[in-house]
Scaffold this active site. Structure first.
Site, PDB file in Angstrom:
ATOM      1  N   ASN A   1       0.869  -1.184   0.000  1.00  0.00           N
ATOM      2  CA  ASN A   1       0.000   0.000   0.000  1.00  0.00           C
ATOM      3  C   ASN A   1       0.901   1.227   0.000  1.00  0.00           C
ATOM      4  O   ASN A   1       1.474   1.578   1.027  1.00  0.00           O
ATOM      5  CB  ASN A   1      -0.903  -0.024   1.243  1.00  0.00           C
ATOM      6  CG  ASN A   1      -1.771   1.217   1.330  1.00  0.00           C
ATOM      7  OD1 ASN A   1      -1.827   2.020   0.390  1.00  0.00           O
ATOM      8  ND2 ASN A   1      -2.462   1.397   2.447  1.00  0.00           N
ATOM      9  N   TRP A   2       1.017   1.856  -1.181  1.00  0.00           N
ATOM     10  CA  TRP A   2       1.942   2.986  -1.301  1.00  0.00           C
ATOM     11  C   TRP A   2       1.374   4.276  -0.715  1.00  0.00           C
ATOM     12  O   TRP A   2       2.068   5.290  -0.663  1.00  0.00           O
ATOM     13  CB  TRP A   2       2.293   3.216  -2.778  1.00  0.00           C
ATOM     14  CG  TRP A   2       3.206   2.172  -3.342  1.00  0.00           C
ATOM     15  CD1 TRP A   2       3.868   1.187  -2.648  1.00  0.00           C
ATOM     16  CD2 TRP A   2       3.587   2.024  -4.712  1.00  0.00           C
ATOM     17  NE1 TRP A   2       4.624   0.445  -3.506  1.00  0.00           N
ATOM     18  CE2 TRP A   2       4.477   0.932  -4.788  1.00  0.00           C
ATOM     19  CE3 TRP A   2       3.267   2.699  -5.879  1.00  0.00           C
ATOM     20  CZ2 TRP A   2       5.042   0.509  -5.979  1.00  0.00           C
ATOM     21  CZ3 TRP A   2       3.831   2.278  -7.074  1.00  0.00           C
ATOM     22  CH2 TRP A   2       4.708   1.194  -7.127  1.00  0.00           C
ATOM     23  N   LYS A   3       0.095   4.283  -0.378  1.00  0.00           N
ATOM     24  CA  LYS A   3      -0.545   5.494   0.160  1.00  0.00           C
ATOM     25  C   LYS A   3      -0.257   6.672  -0.797  1.00  0.00           C
ATOM     26  O   LYS A   3      -0.245   6.462  -2.003  1.00  0.00           O
ATOM     27  CB  LYS A   3      -0.065   5.740   1.595  1.00  0.00           C
ATOM     28  CG  LYS A   3      -0.252   4.483   2.471  1.00  0.00           C
ATOM     29  CD  LYS A   3      -0.018   4.699   3.922  1.00  0.00           C
ATOM     30  CE  LYS A   3      -0.206   3.372   4.662  1.00  0.00           C
ATOM     31  NZ  LYS A   3      -0.076   3.488   6.099  1.00  0.00           N
TER      32      LYS A   3
ATOM     33  N   HIS B   1      -9.550   1.308   5.097  1.00  0.00           N
ATOM     34  CA  HIS B   1      -8.248   1.513   5.765  1.00  0.00           C
ATOM     35  C   HIS B   1      -8.436   2.511   6.908  1.00  0.00           C
ATOM     36  O   HIS B   1      -9.227   3.456   6.793  1.00  0.00           O
ATOM     37  CB  HIS B   1      -7.227   2.044   4.749  1.00  0.00           C
ATOM     38  CG  HIS B   1      -5.832   2.014   5.289  1.00  0.00           C
ATOM     39  ND1 HIS B   1      -5.355   2.962   6.163  1.00  0.00           N
ATOM     40  CD2 HIS B   1      -4.816   1.122   5.111  1.00  0.00           C
ATOM     41  CE1 HIS B   1      -4.104   2.665   6.488  1.00  0.00           C
ATOM     42  NE2 HIS B   1      -3.750   1.546   5.865  1.00  0.00           N
TER      43      HIS B   1
ATOM     44  N   GLU C   1      -6.740   4.928   7.854  1.00  0.00           N
ATOM     45  CA  GLU C   1      -6.508   6.329   7.488  1.00  0.00           C
ATOM     46  C   GLU C   1      -7.742   6.918   6.823  1.00  0.00           C
ATOM     47  O   GLU C   1      -8.051   8.098   6.996  1.00  0.00           O
ATOM     48  CB  GLU C   1      -5.253   6.436   6.597  1.00  0.00           C
ATOM     49  CG  GLU C   1      -3.994   6.263   7.432  1.00  0.00           C
ATOM     50  CD  GLU C   1      -2.813   5.664   6.699  1.00  0.00           C
ATOM     51  OE1 GLU C   1      -2.802   5.633   5.463  1.00  0.00           O
ATOM     52  OE2 GLU C   1      -1.876   5.211   7.402  1.00  0.00           O
TER      53      GLU C   1
ATOM     54  N   GLU D   1      -5.312  -4.610  10.803  1.00  0.00           N
ATOM     55  CA  GLU D   1      -4.281  -3.584  10.963  1.00  0.00           C
ATOM     56  C   GLU D   1      -4.573  -2.771  12.228  1.00  0.00           C
ATOM     57  O   GLU D   1      -5.379  -1.831  12.192  1.00  0.00           O
ATOM     58  CB  GLU D   1      -4.286  -2.623   9.771  1.00  0.00           C
ATOM     59  CG  GLU D   1      -3.922  -3.250   8.447  1.00  0.00           C
ATOM     60  CD  GLU D   1      -3.343  -2.216   7.487  1.00  0.00           C
ATOM     61  OE1 GLU D   1      -2.223  -2.419   7.038  1.00  0.00           O
ATOM     62  OE2 GLU D   1      -3.996  -1.195   7.219  1.00  0.00           O
TER      63      GLU D   1
ATOM     64  N   GLY E   1       2.847   2.521  10.977  1.00  0.00           N
ATOM     65  CA  GLY E   1       3.887   3.560  10.887  1.00  0.00           C
ATOM     66  C   GLY E   1       4.583   3.872  12.196  1.00  0.00           C
ATOM     67  O   GLY E   1       5.332   4.840  12.281  1.00  0.00           O
TER      68      GLY E   1
ATOM     69  N   SER F   1       3.594  -1.784  10.538  1.00  0.00           N
ATOM     70  CA  SER F   1       5.039  -1.844  10.798  1.00  0.00           C
ATOM     71  C   SER F   1       5.671  -3.179  10.420  1.00  0.00           C
ATOM     72  O   SER F   1       6.584  -3.655  11.094  1.00  0.00           O
ATOM     73  CB  SER F   1       5.338  -1.498  12.266  1.00  0.00           C
ATOM     74  OG  SER F   1       4.983  -0.153  12.522  1.00  0.00           O
TER      75      SER F   1
ATOM     76  N   GLY G   1       3.059  -0.931   4.332  1.00  0.00           N
ATOM     77  CA  GLY G   1       3.085   0.486   3.959  1.00  0.00           C
ATOM     78  C   GLY G   1       4.520   0.926   3.684  1.00  0.00           C
ATOM     79  O   GLY G   1       5.085   0.641   2.629  1.00  0.00           O
ATOM     80  N   GLY G   2       5.155   1.571   4.666  1.00  0.00           N
ATOM     81  CA  GLY G   2       6.483   2.173   4.495  1.00  0.00           C
ATOM     82  C   GLY G   2       7.513   1.250   3.861  1.00  0.00           C
ATOM     83  O   GLY G   2       8.259   1.663   2.963  1.00  0.00           O
TER      84      GLY G   2
HETATM   85  P1  13P Z   1       3.156   0.651   7.726  1.00  0.00           P
HETATM   86  O1  13P Z   1       3.664  -0.652   7.144  1.00  0.00           O
HETATM   87  O2  13P Z   1       3.909   1.845   7.209  1.00  0.00           O
HETATM   88  O3  13P Z   1       3.064   0.580   9.210  1.00  0.00           O
HETATM   89  O4  13P Z   1       1.675   0.852   7.156  1.00  0.00           O
HETATM   90  C1  13P Z   1       0.777  -0.190   7.278  1.00  0.00           C
HETATM   91  C2  13P Z   1      -0.447   0.132   6.492  1.00  0.00           C
HETATM   92  O5  13P Z   1      -1.176   1.040   6.823  1.00  0.00           O
HETATM   93  C3  13P Z   1      -0.690  -0.666   5.287  1.00  0.00           C
HETATM   94  O6  13P Z   1      -1.984  -0.460   4.812  1.00  0.00           O
END
Ligand code: 13P
Length: 268
Positions: free
Chosen positions: A11-13, A101, A103, A178, A184, A221, A242-243
Site C-alpha cells: 500500500n503505497w498510500k 483503511h 486512514e 491492521e 507507521g 510496521s 506500507g512504508g
Molecule cells: P506501515 O507498514 O507503514 O506501518 O503501514 C501499514 C499500512 O497502513 C498498510 O496499509
C-alpha cells in the site's frame, strides 16, 4: 483455514510519481524472477495517477503482479468531486480495492456503513475487496479489541439476506487486520497475539458463511526484521505493507523472507 497463496500487498498510500512507480515495477519484476519467489500473490496499490502507466506494464511483467486501488466511491457516477468509481478502476484492469483503511476511517471520517456500501459496489463490479479492520491504542488498552473488530466486521458484511449475496464469494476477498497503533509506529503486536485475533476473525466469518474463508492478512510496521516471525503463523495469510513497500528491494526482501517462513512451517 484458507488455502490461498501467501499474499504480499504493497500500500503505497500518497507516495510515488509515475516514473518512480514504473521503475519500482521493473525492479520488482526482475527481483522476483531472479529469486523465484513466484508462488506468492503479490499486489501493488499505487496512487490513482500511477495506475494508467503501471497497468499496461504489469501485463508485460514476467512475474504475476496484481493491481489494487487504495479506495473507491460507492456510486457509479455523479457529482462527487475528487472521487473515483469502480468502473473507472476497472478501466485500468484493477482487480482489488482496499476498503476501510484506518486512514480513510480516521482522517476522512469513513463510517462502518460507508465501508459496507463500498463493499457492495466493489462486489457488484466483480472486483475483490481487501477489507481493513483494526482497533486504536485506547481501545486495545481498554480490552475492547475484539468487540471493535466484531462491530467493524458485522456492519461491513451486513446482516440481511441481500448481504449473504454480497459475501457469496468471500473466499476471494482478503481481510486485513491492521491495529491502528501499529501503523507507521515501529510497534507491533506479537505474532502470537495476531494469530489469536486472526483465528477469531476466521471463526466469525465461518459462523456466518461457512468454511470458505478468505486469507486474513496482518498490517502495521511489517519489515524485513519481523516478517519471518509473522509468516510462521498458519493463520497469517499474508501482509499489507506500507512504508517498507516503497523500495522494490525491501518489499522483495519481505516477500522472500515471508515465503521462506511459510516453507519452513510446511516442512513440519
Ligand atoms: P506501515 O507498514 O507503514 O506501518 O503501514 C501499514 C499500512 O497502513 C498498510 O496499509
Amino acid at each position: 483455514m484458507s488455502r490461498s497463496k501467501p499474499c504480499f500487498v504493497a500500500n503505497w498510500k500518497m507516495h510515488k510519481t509515475i516514473d518512480e512507480s514504473d521503475a519500482f515495477i521493473r525492479d520488482l519484476d526482475q527481483l522476483l524472477l531472479e529469486s523465484g519467489d513466484i508462488h506468492s500473490r503479490v499486489i501493488i496499490a499505487p496512487p490513482f495517477t500511477a495506475m494508467a502507466s503501471i497497468a499496461p506494464s504489469l501485463k508485460w511483467c514476467k512475474t504475476e503482479i496484481g493491481l489494487s486501488a487504495q479506495n473507491v466511491h460507492f456510486e457509479e457516477k455523479g457529482a462527487y468531486t475528487g472521487e473515483i468509481s469502480t468502473g473507472m478502476l476497472r478501466d485500468f484492469g484493477c482487480a482489488y480495492v482496499i476498503i476501510g483503511h484506518s486512514e480513510r476511517r480516521n482522517l476522512f471520517g469513513e463510517s462502518n456503513e460507508e465501508v459496507h456500501q463500498k463493499l457492495q459496489a466493489v462486489r457488484q463490479a466483480g472486483m475483490r475487496p481487501i477489507l481493513c479492520i483494526g482497533e486504536s491504542l485506547e481501545e486495545r488498552q481498554s480490552g475492547l479489541t475484539w468487540s471493535i473488530l466484531e462491530k467493524q466486521l458485522s456492519i461491513a458484511l451486513g446482516e440481511g439476506d441481500s448481504d449473504d449475496n454480497l459475501c457469496e464469494n468471500i473466499s476471494e476477498w482478503m481481510i486485513a487486520y491492521e491495529p491502528v497503533w501499529a501503523i507507521g509506529s515501529g510497534l507491533t503486536p506479537t505474532p502470537d497475539e495476531v494469530a489469536g485475533i486472526h483465528q477469531q476473525i476466521q471463526e466469525f466469518i465461518a459462523s456466518r458463511f461457512g468454511n470458505n474463508l478468505p486469507p486474513v492478512l496482518y498490517g502495521g510496521s511489517v519489515s524485513e526484521k519481523n516478517i519471518a516471525d509473522f509468516m510462521k503463523e498458519v493463520s497469517i495469510g499474508g501482509v499489507l505493507v506500507g512504508g517498507a513497500s516503497l523500495a522494490a528491494e525491501s518489499f522483495h526482501k519481505i516477500i522472500s523472507l515471508g515465503m521462506g517462513a511459510v516453507k519452513s512451517r510446511q516442512s513440519f
